[in-house]
Design a protein around this motif. Structure first.
Motif, PDB file in Angstrom:
ATOM      1  N   PRO A   3      14.573  12.462 -54.645  1.00  0.00           N
ATOM      2  CA  PRO A   3      14.847  13.885 -54.812  1.00  0.00           C
ATOM      3  C   PRO A   3      15.025  14.592 -53.462  1.00  0.00           C
ATOM      4  O   PRO A   3      14.248  14.390 -52.542  1.00  0.00           O
ATOM      5  N   GLU A   4      16.084  15.374 -53.401  1.00  0.00           N
ATOM      6  CA  GLU A   4      16.377  16.103 -52.166  1.00  0.00           C
ATOM      7  C   GLU A   4      15.363  17.224 -51.991  1.00  0.00           C
ATOM      8  O   GLU A   4      15.040  17.941 -52.926  1.00  0.00           O
ATOM      9  N   VAL A   5      14.872  17.351 -50.783  1.00  0.00           N
ATOM     10  CA  VAL A   5      13.887  18.387 -50.492  1.00  0.00           C
ATOM     11  C   VAL A   5      14.622  19.724 -50.377  1.00  0.00           C
ATOM     12  O   VAL A   5      15.596  19.855 -49.666  1.00  0.00           O
TER      13      VAL A   5
ATOM     14  N   PHE B  61      32.986  17.997 -59.685  1.00  0.00           N
ATOM     15  CA  PHE B  61      32.166  17.260 -60.652  1.00  0.00           C
ATOM     16  C   PHE B  61      31.747  15.906 -60.084  1.00  0.00           C
ATOM     17  O   PHE B  61      30.627  15.457 -60.309  1.00  0.00           O
ATOM     18  N   GLU B  62      32.648  15.272 -59.340  1.00  0.00           N
ATOM     19  CA  GLU B  62      32.315  13.995 -58.710  1.00  0.00           C
ATOM     20  C   GLU B  62      31.218  14.192 -57.657  1.00  0.00           C
ATOM     21  O   GLU B  62      30.290  13.398 -57.560  1.00  0.00           O
ATOM     22  N   LEU B  63      31.320  15.268 -56.884  1.00  0.00           N
ATOM     23  CA  LEU B  63      30.306  15.557 -55.869  1.00  0.00           C
ATOM     24  C   LEU B  63      28.957  15.823 -56.519  1.00  0.00           C
ATOM     25  O   LEU B  63      27.930  15.277 -56.105  1.00  0.00           O
TER      26      LEU B  63
ATOM     27  N   ASN C 177      23.527  14.165 -57.993  1.00  0.00           N
ATOM     28  CA  ASN C 177      22.517  13.955 -59.045  1.00  0.00           C
ATOM     29  C   ASN C 177      22.006  12.522 -59.025  1.00  0.00           C
ATOM     30  O   ASN C 177      20.810  12.283 -59.204  1.00  0.00           O
ATOM     31  N   ALA C 178      22.911  11.562 -58.815  1.00  0.00           N
ATOM     32  CA  ALA C 178      22.497  10.156 -58.738  1.00  0.00           C
ATOM     33  C   ALA C 178      21.572   9.943 -57.545  1.00  0.00           C
ATOM     34  O   ALA C 178      20.540   9.273 -57.653  1.00  0.00           O
ATOM     35  N   ALA C 179      21.935  10.522 -56.403  1.00  0.00           N
ATOM     36  CA  ALA C 179      21.086  10.394 -55.212  1.00  0.00           C
ATOM     37  C   ALA C 179      19.721  11.033 -55.446  1.00  0.00           C
ATOM     38  O   ALA C 179      18.692  10.484 -55.017  1.00  0.00           O
TER      39      ALA C 179
ATOM     40  N   ILE D 222      24.409   7.985 -50.004  1.00  0.00           N
ATOM     41  CA  ILE D 222      25.191   8.434 -51.158  1.00  0.00           C
ATOM     42  C   ILE D 222      25.608   9.884 -50.965  1.00  0.00           C
ATOM     43  O   ILE D 222      26.771  10.245 -51.208  1.00  0.00           O
ATOM     44  N   ARG D 223      24.698  10.731 -50.526  1.00  0.00           N
ATOM     45  CA  ARG D 223      25.023  12.148 -50.320  1.00  0.00           C
ATOM     46  C   ARG D 223      26.108  12.325 -49.266  1.00  0.00           C
ATOM     47  O   ARG D 223      27.049  13.099 -49.455  1.00  0.00           O
TER      48      ARG D 223
END
Length: 75
Positions: A71-73, A57-59, A64-66, A39-40
């Motif tokens: 959770p991103e480290v 905003f789409e990015l 945020n969904a990903a 997704i990212r």
């Protein structure tokens, strides 16, 4: 559908219940991480190709969904 329960059932045939639980949890964790990374990467690629005023905003929304999935480290 409870995917974790299905995986535990499948892994239980060859493992103890504790090892089956651990294996199921690890498979789901790894899959979630792969999905979130896809997704990212896709969101960044779309952002880079877009000329829309809403692209930031789409990015952020995709990131945020990903992050809800995995959770991103932050280092």
């Amino acid at each position: 559908m409870n995917v974790e329960a299905i995986l535990i059932g499948l892994f239980s045939a060859a493992h103890t219940p504790e090892r089956a639980q651990h294996a199921a949890t690890e498979v789901m964790r790894q899959h979630a991480h792969e999905l979130a990374e896809k997704i990212r990467v896709d969101a960044q690629a779309q952002h880079d190709r877009s000329y829309s005023d809403n692209r930031i905003f789409e990015l952020k929304g995709a990131r945020n969904a990903a992050n809800l999935i995995d959770p991103e480290v932050k280092s």
